[in-house]
Design an enzyme around this catalytic site. Structure first.
Site, PDB file in Angstrom:
ATOM      1  N   MET A   1     -38.885  46.782  52.610  1.00  0.00           N
ATOM      2  CA  MET A   1     -37.553  46.571  53.191  1.00  0.00           C
ATOM      3  C   MET A   1     -37.200  45.099  53.038  1.00  0.00           C
ATOM      4  SD  MET A   1     -36.001  47.312  56.913  1.00  0.00           S
ATOM      5  CE  MET A   1     -34.898  46.166  57.713  1.00  0.00           C
TER       6      MET A   1
ATOM      7  N   CYS B   1     -29.766  55.082  54.414  1.00  0.00           N
ATOM      8  CA  CYS B   1     -31.196  55.419  54.390  1.00  0.00           C
ATOM      9  C   CYS B   1     -31.694  56.011  55.708  1.00  0.00           C
ATOM     10  CB  CYS B   1     -32.024  54.179  54.075  1.00  0.00           C
ATOM     11  SG  CYS B   1     -31.656  53.548  52.443  1.00  0.00           S
ATOM     12  N   HIS B   2     -31.116  55.540  56.832  1.00  0.00           N
ATOM     13  CA  HIS B   2     -31.657  55.976  58.123  1.00  0.00           C
ATOM     14  C   HIS B   2     -30.885  57.136  58.737  1.00  0.00           C
ATOM     15  CE1 HIS B   2     -34.397  52.525  58.296  1.00  0.00           C
ATOM     16  NE2 HIS B   2     -33.405  51.815  57.807  1.00  0.00           N
TER      17      HIS B   2
ATOM     18  N   CYS C   1     -26.903  50.445  56.883  1.00  0.00           N
ATOM     19  CA  CYS C   1     -28.126  51.129  57.330  1.00  0.00           C
ATOM     20  C   CYS C   1     -28.080  52.657  57.213  1.00  0.00           C
ATOM     21  CB  CYS C   1     -28.435  50.782  58.789  1.00  0.00           C
ATOM     22  SG  CYS C   1     -28.037  49.092  59.248  1.00  0.00           S
TER      23      CYS C   1
ATOM     24  N   HIS D   1     -36.945  57.767  41.370  1.00  0.00           N
ATOM     25  CA  HIS D   1     -35.495  57.523  41.441  1.00  0.00           C
ATOM     26  C   HIS D   1     -34.939  57.613  40.021  1.00  0.00           C
ATOM     27  CE1 HIS D   1     -31.612  55.610  42.053  1.00  0.00           C
ATOM     28  NE2 HIS D   1     -31.785  55.737  43.362  1.00  0.00           N
TER      29      HIS D   1
ATOM     30  N   HIS E   1     -32.612  63.654  46.501  1.00  0.00           N
ATOM     31  CA  HIS E   1     -31.726  62.506  46.262  1.00  0.00           C
ATOM     32  C   HIS E   1     -30.977  62.690  44.940  1.00  0.00           C
ATOM     33  CE1 HIS E   1     -30.469  58.468  47.390  1.00  0.00           C
ATOM     34  NE2 HIS E   1     -30.634  58.093  46.144  1.00  0.00           N
TER      35      HIS E   1
END
Ligand code: DHE
Length: 562
Positions: free
Chosen positions: A103, A52-53, A49, A381, A339
């Site tokens: 998700m 991303c979080h 997790c 991306h 990113h």
């Protein structure tokens, strides 16, 4: 919970689109966890997790997962939300089934008990992990073979320029595969889930970085490749690059960490830690952020500089390594959630995805200024992107999208007179090529090729995730050719999708290697195609090829060819 986009389709898109706050339920007290449950939750959170979080759960590409948050809206009102408000059963559902926004479902990755644990864990206040100082780096540093005990000349007869360094993600290893013979040369232990490999300017050393922050330095000059040094950068990392400017070849290495949020400079031949610099500070909106993680890093060829992209703040740092003691840094404001990215054709401009802002930021490394912020479709991306000369618009740089079914082509400037007529298009999106769906991660081409390859591993449909699309760059109005990589591999169908990902050219630019990234216990493969005919050339399978993802051809990576 969004997590990184691995093992099963942990697509980020979802968490971006779903508003956790919108699921009502009155806030409750945080569930209590036994110390053993807390430890187990922490481990799963880190592995699945945090990417991303964020470690502090403030959200980035994924949603904010703090027990309680509030934010001021533009109209002056305050929005409140948090995992406590959602409660255990709602969170269990989100984790198990994923969300419409993208998700993915975790019910085939985590057990029911683990899902229940995570639903409870993310309602507790996150622990702040320890910092990692220069002293900690020094304590972790292992110089396994000092420089004077290494070969003075190449001791093997391998064509090193055509070696592929291949991440075997779930094995915590790196495979070095001979691009000429397609034989595995050596498999070496590395950090957990190696993220990228980069080459030294000389092409002799391979540097890898694991998600656990372990950097491994591999010397290709021994009869068999050997790990000559390792060092820890911190608890969680994604990027490294070397010093490539003339006079500094192989001299320094820089590594960026997600936790703690900082970058570190090391000796390029030994990994001896030299300096740690924090990236904590203010976002482009002027708000302090405690966890601005280092995303992509790239080494300039035109100056002794690294381009360091700081995710949460949206600040791009140009770090001048000509005087490490008196480090000079230029900080360029761009857009939040930086990113991955790559050079344009001239290697003067670096283009980086501000992915959750749906923008591409371009930095002019000659002037040290932001050249452009280009709006794109959802969640660009690029990997490192792809450069080619468009028949109507001249030099372009391409990026795929996780969140939309297009490949965006952006016109890039050129000092070459023959491209002067295209100036009017510079920094504009000149074309969007249609793909078979969202979920692209990487695009790739080669100066000697007329093809543009695009994968789609995060697409929920098997027929897309297991395939790649190939565009004819001479006629972009033509339908792309869809290649079923999983079928070509000859491997049996498995419950887990076999994701076709990360096209990478060989040195000659006439072959394309695709990873067929299966489940951890399924056989994976590297599938090699002839770039001209698009015919299958070779399937590399071996029980040791476990969950292959990124592949880095020595010559192409050394010279930033894409
Ligand atoms: Fe990556 C590049 C971060 C998930 C495979 N990935 C990068 C870079 C960053 C990054 C910052 C740029 C490095 C550079 O150029 O210096 N990746 C992250 C994440 O935070 C994320 C979303 C979640 C996580 O927890 O890691 C994530 N990445 C993945 C995957 O799930 C992939 C597909 C498989 C894996 O190995 O985990 C994956 N990322 C890659 C690859 C590159 C990469 C192969 C290098 C592309 C290149 O051609 O240079």
């Amino acid at each position: 919970m969004t997590s990184r986009y691995p093992a099963s389709p942990l697509t980020l898109t979802a968490a971006l689109l779903i508003s956790l706050a919108s699921f009502g339920a009155a806030a409750q007290d945080a569930p209590t966890l036994t110390p053993a449950e807390k430890e187990a939750g922490k481990k799963i959170y880190f592995e699945r997790c945090a990417g991303c979080h964020g470690v502090l759960r403030k959200g980035a590409t994924g949603k904010n997962l703090e027990p309680h948050w509030s934010k001021k809206l533009d109209d002056g009102s305050t929005q409140e939300g948090g995992t406590l408000k959602l409660g255990t059963s709602r969170l269990e559902k989100i984790i198990s089934l994923g969300t419409e926004g993208g998700m993915v479902n975790y019910d085939d990755i985590l057990t029911k008990d683990e899902i229940n644990l995570m639903a409870r864990y993310i309602q507790t206040t996150p622990d702040i992990p320890p910092e990692f100082s220069l002293k900690d780096m020094e304590a972790s540093w292992k110089l396994l073979v000092p420089v004077d005990q290494r070969p003075k000349t190449q001791q093997n007869k391998i064509n090193l320029k055509n070696i592929f360094a291949i991440t075997l993600r779930d094995a915590g290893k790196l495979a070095l595969v001979d691009g000429d013979t397609k034989q595995i040369w050596k498999i070496l232990d590395t950090g957990y889930a190696v993220h990228i490999s980069r080459l030294s300017a000389s092409g002799r050393y391979v540097y890898t970085v694991g998600r656990d922050g372990l950097v491994t330095l591999i010397d290709l000059w021994f009869e068999e490749p050997k790990t000559v040094a390792t060092v820890k950068l911190g608890a969680d990392a994604r990027s490294v690059d070397t010093s490539k400017f003339k006079g500094y070849e192989d001299k320094y290495l820089i590594g960026g960490t997600y936790w703690p949020p900082q970058y570190s400079i090391m000796d390029g031949e030994t990994l001896k830690p030299m300096k740690v610099v924090s990236t904590r500070g203010n976002t482009v909106d002027g708000e302090y952020h405690p966890e601005p993680r280092v995303a992509s890093i790239v080494s300039s060829m035109i100056k002794p500089e690294w381009v360091v992209n700081v995710k949460e703040t949206g600040q791009i740092m140009l770090v001048d390594y000509s005087d490490i003691k008196n480090l000079k840094t230029t900080t360029i404001e761009s857009a939040k959630f930086l990113h991955d990215g790559g050079w344009d054709m001239s290697k003067r401009y670096f283009l980086v995805a501000a992915n959750a802002s749906n923008k591409i930021a371009a930095v002019d490394t000659k002037t040290g200024k932001l050249a452009a912020l280009v709006d794109t479709k959802k969640i660009p991306h690029p990997g490192r992107g792809a450069n080619f000369v468009h028949p109507q618009y001249g030099p372009v740089w391409a990026t795929g999208h996780l969140g939309d079914a297009v490949i965006t082509l952006i016109s890039t400037p050129s000092e070459d007179r023959k491209f002067a007529k295209y100036k009017q298009h510079n920094w504009k999106v000149v074309q969007e090529l249609k793909t078979g769906g969202a979920g692209n991660l990487f695009v790739k081409t080669h100066p000697k090729s007329t093809h543009l390859w695009a994968d789609m591993p995060m697409n929920p449909e098997r027929e897309n995730a297991e395939a790649v699309y190939v565009y004819d760059m001479k006629d972009l109005n033509k339908e792309p050719v869809k290649i079923d990589v999983a079928k070509d591999s000859g491997l049996p169908q498995t419950k887990a999708l076999r994701r076709a990902t990360h096209p990478e050219y060989n040195q000659a630019g006439d072959e394309v290697w695709i990873s067929l990234w299966g489940g951890k216990t399924d056989q994976s493969a590297i599938v090699v195609y002839d770039d001209k005919t698009l015919k299958l050339k070779k399937v590399i399978t071996d029980p040791a090829i476990v969950t292959p993802t990124g592949k880095f051809n020595v010559y192409n990576t050394q010279h930033d060819i894409y």
